[in-house]
Design a protein around this motif. Structure first.
Motif, PDB file in Angstrom:
ATOM      1  N   TRP A 197      -0.337   8.470  28.906  1.00  0.00           N
ATOM      2  CA  TRP A 197      -0.453   8.762  27.473  1.00  0.00           C
ATOM      3  C   TRP A 197      -1.352   9.958  27.196  1.00  0.00           C
ATOM      4  O   TRP A 197      -1.130  10.693  26.246  1.00  0.00           O
ATOM      5  CB  TRP A 197      -0.973   7.540  26.732  1.00  0.00           C
ATOM      6  N   THR A 198      -2.369  10.148  28.008  1.00  0.00           N
ATOM      7  CA  THR A 198      -3.295  11.256  27.760  1.00  0.00           C
ATOM      8  C   THR A 198      -2.793  12.587  28.317  1.00  0.00           C
ATOM      9  O   THR A 198      -3.383  13.628  28.037  1.00  0.00           O
ATOM     10  CB  THR A 198      -4.675  10.967  28.365  1.00  0.00           C
ATOM     11  N   THR A 199      -1.708  12.557  29.066  1.00  0.00           N
ATOM     12  CA  THR A 199      -1.204  13.798  29.664  1.00  0.00           C
ATOM     13  C   THR A 199       0.231  14.125  29.259  1.00  0.00           C
ATOM     14  O   THR A 199       0.750  15.176  29.649  1.00  0.00           O
ATOM     15  CB  THR A 199      -1.262  13.719  31.208  1.00  0.00           C
ATOM     16  N   THR A 200       0.871  13.255  28.464  1.00  0.00           N
ATOM     17  CA  THR A 200       2.291  13.453  28.153  1.00  0.00           C
ATOM     18  C   THR A 200       2.528  13.407  26.653  1.00  0.00           C
ATOM     19  O   THR A 200       2.455  12.335  26.034  1.00  0.00           O
ATOM     20  CB  THR A 200       3.149  12.367  28.827  1.00  0.00           C
ATOM     21  N   PRO A 201       2.847  14.541  26.023  1.00  0.00           N
ATOM     22  CA  PRO A 201       3.177  14.531  24.587  1.00  0.00           C
ATOM     23  C   PRO A 201       4.599  14.034  24.357  1.00  0.00           C
ATOM     24  O   PRO A 201       5.411  13.955  25.294  1.00  0.00           O
ATOM     25  CB  PRO A 201       3.033  16.000  24.197  1.00  0.00           C
ATOM     26  N   GLY A 202       4.921  13.718  23.114  1.00  0.00           N
ATOM     27  CA  GLY A 202       6.288  13.395  22.739  1.00  0.00           C
ATOM     28  C   GLY A 202       6.783  12.020  23.108  1.00  0.00           C
ATOM     29  O   GLY A 202       7.999  11.768  23.090  1.00  0.00           O
ATOM     30  N   LEU A 203       5.893  11.099  23.437  1.00  0.00           N
ATOM     31  CA  LEU A 203       6.316   9.760  23.825  1.00  0.00           C
ATOM     32  C   LEU A 203       6.595   8.889  22.596  1.00  0.00           C
ATOM     33  O   LEU A 203       6.009   9.076  21.537  1.00  0.00           O
ATOM     34  CB  LEU A 203       5.230   9.088  24.670  1.00  0.00           C
ATOM     35  N   ASP A 204       7.483   7.934  22.766  1.00  0.00           N
ATOM     36  CA  ASP A 204       7.733   6.904  21.759  1.00  0.00           C
ATOM     37  C   ASP A 204       6.752   5.775  22.052  1.00  0.00           C
ATOM     38  O   ASP A 204       6.951   4.995  22.986  1.00  0.00           O
ATOM     39  CB  ASP A 204       9.177   6.414  21.872  1.00  0.00           C
ATOM     40  N   MET A 205       5.692   5.690  21.262  1.00  0.00           N
ATOM     41  CA  MET A 205       4.628   4.750  21.595  1.00  0.00           C
ATOM     42  C   MET A 205       5.054   3.293  21.446  1.00  0.00           C
ATOM     43  O   MET A 205       4.556   2.425  22.172  1.00  0.00           O
ATOM     44  CB  MET A 205       3.380   5.039  20.767  1.00  0.00           C
ATOM     45  N   ASP A 206       5.944   2.993  20.534  1.00  0.00           N
ATOM     46  CA  ASP A 206       6.443   1.617  20.444  1.00  0.00           C
ATOM     47  C   ASP A 206       7.143   1.226  21.740  1.00  0.00           C
ATOM     48  O   ASP A 206       6.937   0.118  22.268  1.00  0.00           O
ATOM     49  CB  ASP A 206       7.398   1.470  19.257  1.00  0.00           C
ATOM     50  N   PHE A 252      -3.105   5.376  17.153  1.00  0.00           N
ATOM     51  CA  PHE A 252      -4.090   6.269  16.531  1.00  0.00           C
ATOM     52  C   PHE A 252      -4.645   7.232  17.572  1.00  0.00           C
ATOM     53  O   PHE A 252      -4.764   8.444  17.333  1.00  0.00           O
ATOM     54  CB  PHE A 252      -5.214   5.412  15.941  1.00  0.00           C
ATOM     55  N   PHE A 253      -4.957   6.730  18.736  1.00  0.00           N
ATOM     56  CA  PHE A 253      -5.469   7.525  19.851  1.00  0.00           C
ATOM     57  C   PHE A 253      -4.437   8.570  20.281  1.00  0.00           C
ATOM     58  O   PHE A 253      -4.749   9.767  20.420  1.00  0.00           O
ATOM     59  CB  PHE A 253      -5.810   6.573  20.997  1.00  0.00           C
ATOM     60  N   TYR A 254      -3.190   8.129  20.451  1.00  0.00           N
ATOM     61  CA  TYR A 254      -2.149   9.046  20.911  1.00  0.00           C
ATOM     62  C   TYR A 254      -1.879  10.142  19.891  1.00  0.00           C
ATOM     63  O   TYR A 254      -1.827  11.337  20.237  1.00  0.00           O
ATOM     64  CB  TYR A 254      -0.872   8.264  21.202  1.00  0.00           C
ATOM     65  N   ASP A 255      -1.725   9.768  18.623  1.00  0.00           N
ATOM     66  CA  ASP A 255      -1.479  10.772  17.587  1.00  0.00           C
ATOM     67  C   ASP A 255      -2.690  11.683  17.405  1.00  0.00           C
ATOM     68  O   ASP A 255      -2.531  12.880  17.086  1.00  0.00           O
ATOM     69  CB  ASP A 255      -1.155  10.089  16.256  1.00  0.00           C
TER      70      ASP A 255
END
Length: 491
Positions: free
Chosen positions: A466-475, A295-298
């Motif tokens: 996570w707060t500086t890199t978009p496009g990550l696969d969070m799983d 939720f935070f990342y999205d």
């Protein structure tokens, strides 16, 4: 607690005891040191140079004077607005206990754990605090058992709820603290932002619903919060995040800011837990935390109602401090110690209930005390000074820290005084803070775990990524985080 820092706190059983203690209050490396001669459990009489404690203090009847050191800041305490109060209180020791002194030493929160680790091997301080569950856990095995000192001095523990006292009883170290303060979590929000957007303010009572813009009623949960937060996220052209034409690269006002000091704490708002499995050595990430992190990342990279790391670090949004203080955030989850700097957000803020996740509310809890290191060269004098900090000096310190007193008898007066702070709104619903305690996270997210400080470093690395890199696969990210922590624990 941590503050800017903060904070910003004891095994799972102790966290359970803590929660019950503070609900009652709000609603109405090695073994321990043997006490010195002349102190509790000592075999000889007090030295001839002993100080007799003055009436009104709770310390030992007599003890040898000493030059003591007070180490800060494993929790709150480093803010420039707090330090004058702390120094004043420290200087008063020389008057209260003639011949003794207390030197107040500030080490910034970011460096405090490493610095104290170094000092333990060569020049340990005497008193450490404010220190919370995380700080105590990070230095497990280093704390003095206060039980014999409490018994010898007849220190009155009946002024606290018994479970609050039990909170600081460690099965391996003894009684390592005396109750001091508690910091429940709430939603801090800007009333004027809601008014300007034509939105109902978030509910102040728990287990109630929120009136949506179309007049329908919705449970106050994170889905509802997201919907409202997107309407309160606005770009420089006045477009909201849920409107066509919204520009995520020119946001001037954000709808929501989570408590992002620690990934464990961020997750705890969605459900209580910690990283340690039942066997004490296997990493287990609670499912609620995984959901919260996604939720935070999205919210940062997809829906844009939460600021990313670059924006968070910008001076426009308080330069990496608590972004709500910038006056540009509509809602923020944070602890009661937020009062130390919330006046910067303006005079139109108030408190609201934490949203639920899957029908359950969790309000993470911080609690602070002061501890004495078992390697203190002057435990008798340190205990006398400790009881002064927790007693006669506590009113001043609690106001500086924004901590709700652990003494139930002092809570109403505390909020009366706190509400009169310079720059605060004329009316704040402090009842929300009291009500939030009953939803404390049990077990507490800062409970002990293997390789404590090293694990915090790993969590910090992932938070930064996570707060500086978009496009990550969070799983995949969460899976790798678990593997990295497990590798450290198993090494």
């Amino acid at each position: 607690m941590d503050s800017r820092t903060v904070q910003p706190r004891v095994p799972r059983l102790l966290a359970i005891l803590a929660a019950s203690a503070f609900v009652a209050s709000a609603c109405g490396p090695g073994g321990t040191n043997a006490p010195s001669a002349g102190g509790p459990g000592g075999s000889g009489p007090a030295p001839s140079t002993a100080i007799t404690a003055p009436p009104g203090t709770f310390g030992l009847a007599s003890f040898a004077p000493a030059a003591l050191r007070w180490y800060c800041c494993l929790g709150t305490g480093e803010d420039p607005t707090q330090q004058p109060v702390e120094k004043k209180v420290a200087d008063q020791i020389a008057t209260v206990f003639p011949g003794s002194s207390l030197k107040f030493e500030v080490v910034t929160y970011d460096s405090a754990r490493n610095t104290l680790s170094t000092q333990l091997g060569s020049n340990p301080p005497d008193i450490v605090g404010p220190v919370g569950i995380g700080g105590l856990a990070a230095f497990q095995g280093q704390w003095l058992d206060l039980a014999p000192y409490i018994a010898k001095s007849n220190y009155d523990l009946s002024q606290f709820n018994q479970a609050a006292v039990d909170f600081y009883k460690s099965p391996t170290e003894g009684e390592i603290g005396i109750p001091f303060d508690v910091y429940p979590s709430m939603v801090w929000y800007k009333k004027d932002f809601f008014q300007e957007a034509g939105l109902e303010e978030p509910p102040h009572q728990y287990n109630t619903q929120y009136k949506m813009p179309d007049g329908s009623m919705a449970d106050w949960n994170y889905d509802t919060l997201k919907t409202i937060a997107m309407k309160l996220t606005v770009d420089k052209n006045g477009k909201a995040a849920d409107e066509a034409g919204f520009d995520p690269n020119s946001i001037v006002q954000y709808g929501f800011e989570p408590q992002r000091d620690d990934l464990r704490g961020l997750g705890a708002y969605w459900g209580a837990g910690n990283l340690t499995g039942p066997d004490g050595k296997t990493v287990v990430i609670p499912d609620a935390w995984k959901t919260a992190w996604k939720f935070f990342y999205d919210g940062m990279w997809k829906d844009h109602f939460i600021m990313n790391g670059k924006v968070y670090a910008s001076q426009e949004f308080n330069g990496g401090g608590y972004a709500f203080f910038s006056g540009r955030v509509a809602m923020s989850e944070n602890f009661l110690w937020t009062t130390y700097g919330v006046a910067d957000a303006g005079t139109d803020w108030d408190l609201a209930a934490i949203p639920s996740n899957n029908g359950k509310v969790t309000s993470p809890l911080n609690a602070d005390t002061f501890g004495i290191l078992k390697n203190s060269k002057n435990p008798d004098a340190a205990f006398a000074a400790l009881t002064y900090l927790l007693g006669d000096a506590s009113d001043e310190l609690l106001q500086a820290y924004g901590g709700m007193p652990a003494r139930p008898a002092k809570q109403d007066a505390f909020f009366d005084t706190l509400g009169k702070s310079a720059g605060f709104p004329k009316e704040v619903d402090w009842q929300v803070a009291k009500d939030s305690v009953q939803y404390a996270d049990v077990p507490n997210f800062e409970a002990p775990m293997p390789k404590y400080n090293e694990t915090l470093d790993i969590l910090s690395k992932y938070l930064s990524k996570w707060t500086t890199t978009p496009g990550l696969d969070m799983d995949a990210e969460i899976n790798q985080l678990q593997k990295d922590i497990q590798a450290k624990w198993s090494s």
